[in-house]
Design a protein around this motif. Structure first.
Motif, PDB file in Angstrom:
ATOM      1  N   HIS A 433       0.812  -1.229   0.000  1.00  0.00           N
ATOM      2  CA  HIS A 433       0.000   0.000   0.000  1.00  0.00           C
ATOM      3  C   HIS A 433       0.845   1.279   0.000  1.00  0.00           C
ATOM      4  CE1 HIS A 433      -3.794  -2.195   0.838  1.00  0.00           C
ATOM      5  NE2 HIS A 433      -3.019  -3.024   1.541  1.00  0.00           N
ATOM      6  N   TYR A 434       2.125   1.192  -0.415  1.00  0.00           N
ATOM      7  CA  TYR A 434       2.991   2.377  -0.340  1.00  0.00           C
ATOM      8  C   TYR A 434       2.512   3.511  -1.248  1.00  0.00           C
ATOM      9  CZ  TYR A 434       5.055   0.862  -4.785  1.00  0.00           C
ATOM     10  OH  TYR A 434       5.251   0.507  -6.092  1.00  0.00           O
ATOM     11  N   ARG A 435       1.686   3.206  -2.262  1.00  0.00           N
ATOM     12  CA  ARG A 435       1.187   4.257  -3.165  1.00  0.00           C
ATOM     13  C   ARG A 435       0.130   5.124  -2.478  1.00  0.00           C
ATOM     14  NH1 ARG A 435       1.535  -0.540  -5.862  1.00  0.00           N
ATOM     15  NH2 ARG A 435       2.932  -0.630  -7.680  1.00  0.00           N
ATOM     16  N   GLU A 436      -0.402   4.606  -1.347  1.00  0.00           N
ATOM     17  CA  GLU A 436      -1.444   5.336  -0.633  1.00  0.00           C
ATOM     18  C   GLU A 436      -0.828   6.345   0.327  1.00  0.00           C
ATOM     19  OE1 GLU A 436      -3.851   2.351   1.195  1.00  0.00           O
ATOM     20  OE2 GLU A 436      -4.078   1.215  -0.662  1.00  0.00           O
ATOM     21  N   ASN A 437      -1.672   7.119   0.935  1.00  0.00           N
ATOM     22  CA  ASN A 437      -1.214   8.138   1.886  1.00  0.00           C
ATOM     23  C   ASN A 437      -0.931   7.466   3.232  1.00  0.00           C
ATOM     24  OD1 ASN A 437      -0.573  10.538   3.139  1.00  0.00           O
ATOM     25  ND2 ASN A 437      -2.715  11.117   3.467  1.00  0.00           N
ATOM     26  N   LEU A 438       0.253   6.895   3.368  1.00  0.00           N
ATOM     27  CA  LEU A 438       0.621   6.156   4.572  1.00  0.00           C
ATOM     28  C   LEU A 438       1.393   7.034   5.544  1.00  0.00           C
ATOM     29  CD1 LEU A 438       1.822   2.685   3.224  1.00  0.00           C
ATOM     30  CD2 LEU A 438      -0.424   3.286   4.135  1.00  0.00           C
ATOM     31  N   SER A 439       1.202   6.728   6.838  1.00  0.00           N
ATOM     32  CA  SER A 439       2.007   7.360   7.885  1.00  0.00           C
ATOM     33  C   SER A 439       2.186   6.342   9.001  1.00  0.00           C
ATOM     34  CB  SER A 439       1.306   8.607   8.437  1.00  0.00           C
ATOM     35  OG  SER A 439       0.127   8.255   9.160  1.00  0.00           O
ATOM     36  N   LEU A 440       3.186   6.548   9.814  1.00  0.00           N
ATOM     37  CA  LEU A 440       3.445   5.653  10.937  1.00  0.00           C
ATOM     38  C   LEU A 440       2.228   5.603  11.867  1.00  0.00           C
ATOM     39  CD1 LEU A 440       5.765   3.894  12.041  1.00  0.00           C
ATOM     40  CD2 LEU A 440       6.410   5.814  13.491  1.00  0.00           C
ATOM     41  N   LYS A 441       1.589   6.749  12.035  1.00  0.00           N
ATOM     42  CA  LYS A 441       0.440   6.829  12.929  1.00  0.00           C
ATOM     43  C   LYS A 441      -0.738   6.023  12.380  1.00  0.00           C
ATOM     44  CE  LYS A 441      -2.407  10.179  15.428  1.00  0.00           C
ATOM     45  NZ  LYS A 441      -2.666  11.622  15.641  1.00  0.00           N
ATOM     46  N   SER A 442      -1.000   6.134  11.062  1.00  0.00           N
ATOM     47  CA  SER A 442      -2.138   5.416  10.484  1.00  0.00           C
ATOM     48  C   SER A 442      -1.911   3.902  10.499  1.00  0.00           C
ATOM     49  CB  SER A 442      -2.392   5.902   9.052  1.00  0.00           C
ATOM     50  OG  SER A 442      -1.297   5.551   8.202  1.00  0.00           O
ATOM     51  N   ILE A 443      -0.679   3.482  10.236  1.00  0.00           N
ATOM     52  CA  ILE A 443      -0.375   2.036  10.265  1.00  0.00           C
ATOM     53  C   ILE A 443      -0.473   1.498  11.697  1.00  0.00           C
ATOM     54  CG2 ILE A 443       1.413   0.318   9.851  1.00  0.00           C
ATOM     55  CD1 ILE A 443       2.427   2.127   7.585  1.00  0.00           C
ATOM     56  N   ALA A 444       0.030   2.284  12.648  1.00  0.00           N
ATOM     57  CA  ALA A 444      -0.029   1.866  14.055  1.00  0.00           C
ATOM     58  C   ALA A 444      -1.476   1.708  14.497  1.00  0.00           C
ATOM     59  CB  ALA A 444       0.700   2.881  14.936  1.00  0.00           C
ATOM     60  N   ALA A 445      -2.329   2.632  14.053  1.00  0.00           N
ATOM     61  CA  ALA A 445      -3.747   2.550  14.410  1.00  0.00           C
ATOM     62  C   ALA A 445      -4.388   1.307  13.808  1.00  0.00           C
ATOM     63  CB  ALA A 445      -4.470   3.801  13.945  1.00  0.00           C
ATOM     64  N   LYS A 446      -4.008   0.986  12.571  1.00  0.00           N
ATOM     65  CA  LYS A 446      -4.587  -0.172  11.900  1.00  0.00           C
ATOM     66  C   LYS A 446      -4.211  -1.466  12.599  1.00  0.00           C
ATOM     67  CE  LYS A 446      -4.980  -2.486   7.441  1.00  0.00           C
ATOM     68  NZ  LYS A 446      -6.444  -2.526   7.527  1.00  0.00           N
ATOM     69  N   PHE A 447      -2.968  -1.542  13.134  1.00  0.00           N
ATOM     70  CA  PHE A 447      -2.492  -2.770  13.764  1.00  0.00           C
ATOM     71  C   PHE A 447      -2.560  -2.713  15.297  1.00  0.00           C
ATOM     72  CE2 PHE A 447      -0.766  -3.178   9.532  1.00  0.00           C
ATOM     73  CZ  PHE A 447      -0.882  -4.527   9.271  1.00  0.00           C
ATOM     74  N   TYR A 448      -3.251  -1.693  15.827  1.00  0.00           N
ATOM     75  CA  TYR A 448      -3.479  -1.580  17.275  1.00  0.00           C
ATOM     76  C   TYR A 448      -2.166  -1.625  18.067  1.00  0.00           C
ATOM     77  CZ  TYR A 448      -8.167  -2.785  15.679  1.00  0.00           C
ATOM     78  OH  TYR A 448      -9.365  -2.799  15.020  1.00  0.00           O
ATOM     79  N   ILE A 449      -1.255  -0.744  17.653  1.00  0.00           N
ATOM     80  CA  ILE A 449       0.040  -0.704  18.319  1.00  0.00           C
ATOM     81  C   ILE A 449       0.450   0.750  18.503  1.00  0.00           C
ATOM     82  CG2 ILE A 449       1.372  -0.835  16.159  1.00  0.00           C
ATOM     83  CD1 ILE A 449       3.351  -2.662  17.629  1.00  0.00           C
ATOM     84  N   ASN A 450       1.190   1.019  19.542  1.00  0.00           N
ATOM     85  CA  ASN A 450       1.640   2.384  19.798  1.00  0.00           C
ATOM     86  C   ASN A 450       2.579   2.850  18.683  1.00  0.00           C
ATOM     87  OD1 ASN A 450       3.856   4.269  21.019  1.00  0.00           O
ATOM     88  ND2 ASN A 450       2.097   4.464  22.391  1.00  0.00           N
ATOM     89  N   PRO A 451       2.357   4.045  18.070  1.00  0.00           N
ATOM     90  CA  PRO A 451       3.184   4.474  16.938  1.00  0.00           C
ATOM     91  C   PRO A 451       4.659   4.651  17.291  1.00  0.00           C
ATOM     92  CG  PRO A 451       1.705   6.233  17.655  1.00  0.00           C
ATOM     93  CD  PRO A 451       1.264   4.993  18.352  1.00  0.00           C
TER      94      PRO A 451
END
Length: 534
Positions: A433-451
């Motif tokens: 999904h690197y073509r999408e608007n990714l951020s450490l915060k959004s990925i952390a939220a998706k995987f339920y982990i502290n950013p």
């Protein structure tokens, strides 16, 4: 090797002393415990000492050797072996000696080698006979105790055994249960080390403590030894059962483990032994209340009951939390508090078992919830079967602490494995999904982990920060598009996840040292140059 006791009887003192010096008695398995210079004195020695062997001359004043043997044989309480010594080769004496069961007839002067061989052969025979007798006594005494405590014995049977015990009128009897605790590795079987020979160890210890020559009658219960203790055995202890029990616990020579003793109410008749046994059983639930001394006496309980409810329920929750957080100092403090609660609340073993099992099952649930297998724990088997073993409260505490600590360390390993698997999933998600608007915060939220933790974990696992990894992915894809398509730069930027073309150009140049346009122009020039050379 235990030495057998022998007495030497001869009216000539020089003959006795010479014989003592001539023979290596200990090497032959004997020790001389007394001497007599005539048959009458020797008879008194035999009745008081009860030796295993009597070596006597035939011709003596007052009472000769044959008469000494004859009178001894008539006494049912004495049964020593005899060796006759004579200076005369008298066939009649030898015949008479054989009738009395004399072991050997030795002529003077005594041959050292021949006499030593005779003693060794006799010693082997006496030990075999003693072992056989003791085995028979154990079987008979065990059957006697079982018959009385189960109510199966009739009056004649009880009366016969009262004679065997040589009880004085009104003499009290105690029934004592002996239990070996905390054996090596917390074995669940009594057929391990001292457990398998507990009865003999208890007998040996009691003989040593009391100096009692008469046997102690012992019965093997499932995981304990029952012993009839007559009041006469308490004489060296002022007639009191507690100092007797303390000496037994302190002097017990098992090599390892702790001896616990439980003593019932005294009874004045053998027929009442069942009551003594039942009251000894009633002391068993107080085991952990008296864990420090290992001695529970029915008459000292004072009517204070044990509790069958568990300890503070919150302690188990705290313990599980400290275990998961690997706070082993707090874990130990909570275990200390839990076991202190067991003692202070006078918890019965059943209540302790309920609480311990609850905590153990909680630990196993956590392990299974993390896809672990509790069978990987070395402490699992003894922990799951501890109530089938004999463990003191201190021994149980050590086992439980070891199990909880091992669970904590195993959970830490499972957590690492899960984190490793989780970060791999996160990387795969970024690569897709690197073509999408990714951020450490959004990925952390998706995987339920502290950013913040995710950023640290990513760097620790792959040696590169998340933003650098994402930029590398996007620039590599942009380079491919610049090589293989005629898309404009702003279109390439959009395809690889940059909404701002200028920012894309800046980041591309930062990584590749050239702009996207320069990168494509260089490819075209190199291609034209290569075609010209052909």
């Amino acid at each position: 090797m235990d030495l057998l006791n022998a007495i030497l009887v001869d009216d000539e003192v020089f003959t006795r002393k010479g014989l003592i010096k001539l023979i290596d008695w200990e090497a032959c398995g004997f020790r001389i415990v007394a001497e007599g210079d005539n048959g009458e004195d020797a008879l008194e020695l035999i009745r008081s000492i009860r030796p295993d062997l009597v070596i006597t001359d035939i011709r003596m004043p007052i009472l000769d050797g044959l008469e000494l043997i004859r009178q001894t044989v008539r006494d049912p309480g004495a049964s020593p072996a005899f060796i006759l010594i004579s200076g005369y080769d008298d066939f009649k004496y030898a015949q008479q000696a054989v009738r009395y069961g004399v072991h050997d007839f030795i002529l003077k002067p005594i041959d050292e080698g021949e006499f030593s061989d005779t003693l060794r052969r006799l010693g082997r025979r006496l030990r075999q006979e003693r072992e056989a007798k003791e085995r028979e006594e154990r079987l008979q005494s065990g059957a006697m105790i079982e018959a009385i405590v189960t109510g199966a014995a009739d009056e004649a049977f009880v009366a016969e055994w009262e004679k065997r015990l040589q009880l004085a009128p009104g003499e009290n009897l105690y029934y004592l249960l002996a239990e070996l605790n905390d054996g090596p590795g917390w074995p669940s079987s009594k057929d391990n080390g001292p457990f398998s020979r507990l009865g003999e160890l208890v007998r040996e210890t009691l003989r040593r403590l009391t100096g009692e020559s008469r046997p102690f009658y012992v019965y093997e219960h499932r995981n304990r030894i029952g012993v009839i203790v007559p009041e006469r055995a308490l004489r060296p202890f002022g007639g009191k059962i507690r100092p007797f029990a303390e000496a037994l616990v302190q002097s017990f020579q098992a090599g390892d483990g702790r001896l616990f003793v439980y003593v019932g109410r005294p009874v004045s008749r053998l027929s009442a032994l069942r009551e003594a046994y039942e009251t000894a059983k009633e002391t068993l639930p107080y085991k952990y209340v008296y864990d420090d001394s290992g001695i529970v006496i029915y008459g000292e309980l004072g009517g204070q009951p044990v509790r069958y409810l568990g300890a503070d329920q919150s302690l188990c929750g705290e313990l599980l939390e400290h275990m998961e957080e690997l706070r082993f100092d707090r874990l130990q403090a909570t275990v200390d508090a839990l076991f202190r609660d067991f003692r202070d609340k006078r918890c019965a073993p059943e209540a302790v078992k309920m609480n311990i099992d609850q905590c153990v099952l909680g630990m196993i649930r956590i392990i299974r919830g993390m896809d672990g297998d509790e069978r990987a724990l070395s402490c699992l088997e003894p922990m799951m079967s501890w109530h089938d073993s004999n463990l003191s409260l201190g021994g149980l505490k050590r086992l439980f602490t070891a199990f909880a600590t091992e669970c904590g360390r195993y959970i830490a390993e499972l957590r690492k494995d899960r984190q490793k698997g989780g970060i791999q999933k996160i990387r795969a998600y970024i690569e897709e999904h690197y073509r999408e608007n990714l951020s450490l915060k959004s990925i952390a939220a998706k995987f339920y982990i502290n950013p913040v933790y995710l950023g640290q974990l990513f760097k620790r696992t792959y040696g590169i920060y998340f933003n650098e990894f994402l930029l590398q992915l996007r620039v590599n894809e942009a380079k491919r598009l610049l090589r293989q398509t005629d898309l404009r730069v702003y279109e390439v930027a959009e395809r690889v996840g940059f909404s701002n073309p200028d920012y894309f150009v800046t980041q591309f140049e930062k990584l590749e040292r050239v702009t996207p346009g320069e990168y494509r122009s260089r490819l075209l020039k190199e291609g034209a140059s290569d075609g010209t050379n052909r």
